[in-house]
Design an enzyme around this catalytic site. Structure first.
Site, PDB file in Angstrom:
ATOM      1  N   ARG A  64       0.823  -1.218   0.000  1.00 41.83           N
ATOM      2  CA  ARG A  64       0.000   0.000   0.000  1.00 41.83           C
ATOM      3  C   ARG A  64       0.854   1.264   0.000  1.00 41.83           C
ATOM      4  NH1 ARG A  64      -2.728  -3.848   2.805  1.00 41.83           N
ATOM      5  NH2 ARG A  64      -1.745  -3.246   4.762  1.00 41.83           N
ATOM      6  N   GLU A 101       5.967 -10.318  15.278  1.00 38.69           N
ATOM      7  CA  GLU A 101       5.544 -10.867  16.573  1.00 38.69           C
ATOM      8  C   GLU A 101       5.950 -12.346  16.646  1.00 38.69           C
ATOM      9  OE1 GLU A 101       1.435 -10.259  17.253  1.00 38.69           O
ATOM     10  OE2 GLU A 101       1.518 -10.979  19.319  1.00 38.69           O
TER      11      GLU A 101
HETATM   12  P1  AMP Z   1       4.951  -2.525  11.152  1.00 37.73           P
HETATM   13  O1  AMP Z   1       6.210  -3.037  10.531  1.00 37.73           O
HETATM   14  O2  AMP Z   1       4.550  -3.287  12.379  1.00 37.73           O
HETATM   15  O3  AMP Z   1       4.999  -1.028  11.387  1.00 37.73           O
HETATM   16  O4  AMP Z   1       3.783  -2.827  10.128  1.00 37.73           O
HETATM   17  C1  AMP Z   1       3.569  -1.990   9.079  1.00 37.73           C
HETATM   18  C2  AMP Z   1       3.067  -2.694   7.854  1.00 37.73           C
HETATM   19  O5  AMP Z   1       2.092  -3.696   8.162  1.00 37.73           O
HETATM   20  C3  AMP Z   1       2.386  -1.718   6.943  1.00 37.73           C
HETATM   21  O6  AMP Z   1       2.775  -2.012   5.614  1.00 37.73           O
HETATM   22  C4  AMP Z   1       0.900  -1.913   7.172  1.00 37.73           C
HETATM   23  O7  AMP Z   1       0.210  -1.859   5.955  1.00 37.73           O
HETATM   24  C5  AMP Z   1       0.784  -3.299   7.797  1.00 37.73           C
HETATM   25  N1  AMP Z   1      -0.027  -3.311   9.028  1.00 37.73           N
HETATM   26  C6  AMP Z   1       0.422  -3.619  10.259  1.00 37.73           C
HETATM   27  N2  AMP Z   1      -0.556  -3.595  11.173  1.00 37.73           N
HETATM   28  C7  AMP Z   1      -1.668  -3.235  10.517  1.00 37.73           C
HETATM   29  C8  AMP Z   1      -3.052  -3.005  10.903  1.00 37.73           C
HETATM   30  N3  AMP Z   1      -3.462  -3.145  12.169  1.00 37.73           N
HETATM   31  N4  AMP Z   1      -3.924  -2.633   9.954  1.00 37.73           N
HETATM   32  C9  AMP Z   1      -3.513  -2.484   8.663  1.00 37.73           C
HETATM   33  N5  AMP Z   1      -2.263  -2.689   8.236  1.00 37.73           N
HETATM   34  C10 AMP Z   1      -1.331  -3.062   9.142  1.00 37.73           C
END
Ligand code: AMP
Length: 176
Positions: A64, A101
């Site tokens: 996205r 996680e």
């Molecule tokens: P992070 O590495 O944990 O910051 O996760 C970010 C990536 O995971 C992004 O590309 C988001 O599109 C996706 N993502 C993680 N958690 C969510 C959520 N609760 N809702 C939508 N997309 C998420």
């Protein structure tokens, strides 16, 4: 950064419980894409932020981040490069692994995606734990680029992703 009145005025970030697995509250941004006014406003605000930070290249994080990153690059007349999931890029590439996680993930960029010394603005739809953005920043830096800022449509503040991004200029349009 300024807020996004259009986005805040309408429930354009849709909560989808238990997706993609039980216990996760997924923030679905597709209604933003279906509202040309909101989409345009979000792109405009992120583009202004990238410009403020002197961006010379936009890097979008799969998938996205591509949707928001490409119009920002076009609006500013800048090159666009991709940070992709493992095994998707065809040319010579470098990889960075980061912790999830449960388990790990890998993000990759082409060797020539960023020029040495180039100011790079990293874009994704959502900041959660910050692991993906931090790994993407490491890729940019290994290529010799300078991460001048990061922009997200949505930030899940309670996950404290900024703690993984200390030292970077992080901006988001909507916080939960
Ligand atoms: P992070 O590495 O944990 O910051 O996760 C970010 C990536 O995971 C992004 O590309 C988001 O599109 C996706 N993502 C993680 N958690 C969510 C959520 N609760 N809702 C939508 N997309 C998420």
């Amino acid at each position: 950064m300024a807020s996004v009145p259009q986005l805040l005025a309408e429930p354009l970030i849709r909560d989808v419980p238990d997706f993609p697995k039980p216990g996760i509250l997924f923030k679905d941004i597709t209604p933003v894409l279906q509202s040309p006014a909101a989409f345009q406003e979000a792109v405009g605000l992120l583009a202004a932020d990238a410009k403020k930070h002197g961006a010379e290249c936009i890097v979008g994080i799969e998938s996205r981040g591509f949707i928001f990153g490409t119009p920002i690059a076009l609006e500013l007349g800048l090159p666009f490069s991709m940070a992709r999931k493992f095994g998707k890029l065809p040319y010579e590439r470098i990889s960075e692994e980061y912790a999830l996680e449960y388990g790990t993930n890998i993000v990759e960029m082409h060797m020539d995606a960023v020029d040495p010394g180039q100011r790079v603005y990293i874009v994704d739809d959502l900041l959660a734990t910050g692991g993906t953005a931090a790994a993407s920043a490491r890729l940019v830096e290994r290529l010799g680029g300078h991460v001048c800022g990061m922009g997200f449509l949505v930030e899940l503040g309670f996950l404290e992703g900024r703690k993984n991004l200390l030292g970077y200029q992080v901006d988001s349009l909507i916080q939960f």
